[in-house]
Design an enzyme around this catalytic site. Structure first.
Site, PDB file in Angstrom:
ATOM      1  N   GLU A  97       0.830  -1.274   0.415  1.00 17.67           N
ATOM      2  CA  GLU A  97      -0.125  -0.509   0.423  1.00 17.67           C
ATOM      3  C   GLU A  97       1.126   1.217  -0.084  1.00 17.67           C
ATOM      4  O   GLU A  97       1.886   1.366   0.716  1.00 17.67           O
ATOM      5  CB  GLU A  97      -1.382   0.181   1.505  1.00 17.67           C
ATOM      6  CG  GLU A  97      -1.738  -0.763   1.238  1.00 17.67           C
ATOM      7  CD  GLU A  97      -2.365  -1.534   2.237  1.00 17.67           C
ATOM      8  OE1 GLU A  97      -3.467  -2.657   2.074  1.00 17.67           O
ATOM      9  OE2 GLU A  97      -1.555  -1.649   3.095  1.00 17.67           O
ATOM     10  N   THR A  98       0.362   2.541  -0.682  1.00 17.54           N
ATOM     11  CA  THR A  98       0.840   3.864  -0.263  1.00 17.54           C
ATOM     12  C   THR A  98      -0.354   4.392   0.259  1.00 17.54           C
ATOM     13  O   THR A  98      -1.255   4.596  -0.353  1.00 17.54           O
ATOM     14  CB  THR A  98       1.684   4.148  -1.724  1.00 17.54           C
ATOM     15  OG1 THR A  98       2.612   3.082  -2.797  1.00 17.54           O
ATOM     16  CG2 THR A  98       1.639   5.447  -2.427  1.00 17.54           C
TER      17      THR A  98
END
Length: 300
Positions: free
Chosen positions: A48-49
């Protein structure tokens, strides 16, 4: 000249760099389009970002959007913990306790961040109480995980949603948990039947209450070292299986061992009149890197 964006990476649900779950935090992202955010998340290629923007309500700390390499998601645990710790430690020196409120797509997520000496912890309250969305057959799940049917614990296989959705599969022991792996075409068939794109496996742990794994290859995450959202939603599975009692239950989960990235997650579930009324997830994070990136073109 195109302005650059500051980014930071942290390892989350750990106090040790290069363990836990890596996270990229991109600052001052309010002018980015959804397509640009997705492109940057694909470039980092982490599970995830998270993109940080000014809050819609000035009483809150920040608005954030969270992306897999393949798609945006409304809520996730390790980005919430990592981002809150990043924002809090940037704003405070010495020991402190502070409240961070993140505007996530799933709703408001309050986070309490505390630092005592070298130890930093963030605890958030899940924005959605999980609910059941489906189930899956045991024989298909066993085939999808390359396990014999007897390696599955005698628990119902439930698809539960609390923002994102996961299929929860109990495993009999640590050896079977270590052996599990997604096998096609059974895996895709299992995900289709359950209506999800990830499965959360769990078994009683050694030195912790549960050892867990999470697979989501169709979302671009072959395996996740730590999944805070699934750990929160796991409370729904535990309640359905009679593993939670009235009042507050605190549990320790360890994930990522098989990947060489052990992650420690603290789950608190509150049951009121037989139903979940609150779920909290706590963990640590440590900074690893920082820098600047050039945004991709708005039209790609």
């Amino acid at each position: 000249m195109t302005a650059t964006l500051a980014f930071h990476t942290l390892d989350v649900f750990t106090d040790t760099p290069y363990s836990g779950n890596p996270l990229a935090v991109v600052r001052d992202a309010g002018h980015l389009t959804t397509a640009q955010m997705q492109t940057i998340a694909r470039e980092f290629n982490l599970s995830e970002t998270i993109f940080v923007m000014p809050p819609r309500d000035p009483a809150h700390t920040a608005r954030v959007r969270i992306f897999f390499p393949t798609a945006e998601i409304p809520f996730a645990g390790h980005p919430t913990v990592g981002c809150a710790i990043h924002l809090a430690t940037e704003a405070h020196r010495g020991d402190f306790t502070t409240r961070i409120t993140l505007e996530e797509e799933a709703g408001l997520v309050p986070v309490t961040v505390t630092r005592q000496g070298e130890t930093v912890r963030a605890e958030f309250t899940a924005p959605v109480i999980p609910y059941s969305t489906g189930s899956a057959p045991r024989d298909l799940a066993a085939s999808a995980l390359d396990l014999p049917p007897e390696a599955l614990a005698p628990h119902a296989l439930r698809a539960l949603k609390g923002g994102p959705a996961f299929l929860f599969i109990g495993i009999t022991d640590l050896a079977a948990l270590a052996h599990a792996r997604p096998i096609e075409p059974h895996w895709s068939a299992l995900m289709a039947v359950a209506g999800v794109d990830g499965a959360f496996l769990y078994t009683p742990g050694d030195g912790v209450d549960y050892r867990t794994r999470m697979f989501s290859p169709t979302a671009g995450i072959p395996e996740d070292p730590a999944t805070g959202s699934a750990s929160a939603i796991f409370a729904g599975q535990l309640l359905a299986e009679g593993a939670l009692t009235e009042g507050e239950t605190r549990l320790t989960l360890r994930q990522g061992v098989e990947m060489g990235r052990p992650s420690d997650i603290w789950l608190t579930a509150v049951v009121t009149n037989g139903a979940l009324s609150e779920i909290r997830i706590k963990g640590g994070a440590v900074p690893v890197s920082s820098g600047h990136l050039t945004p991709p073109p708005a039209q790609m």
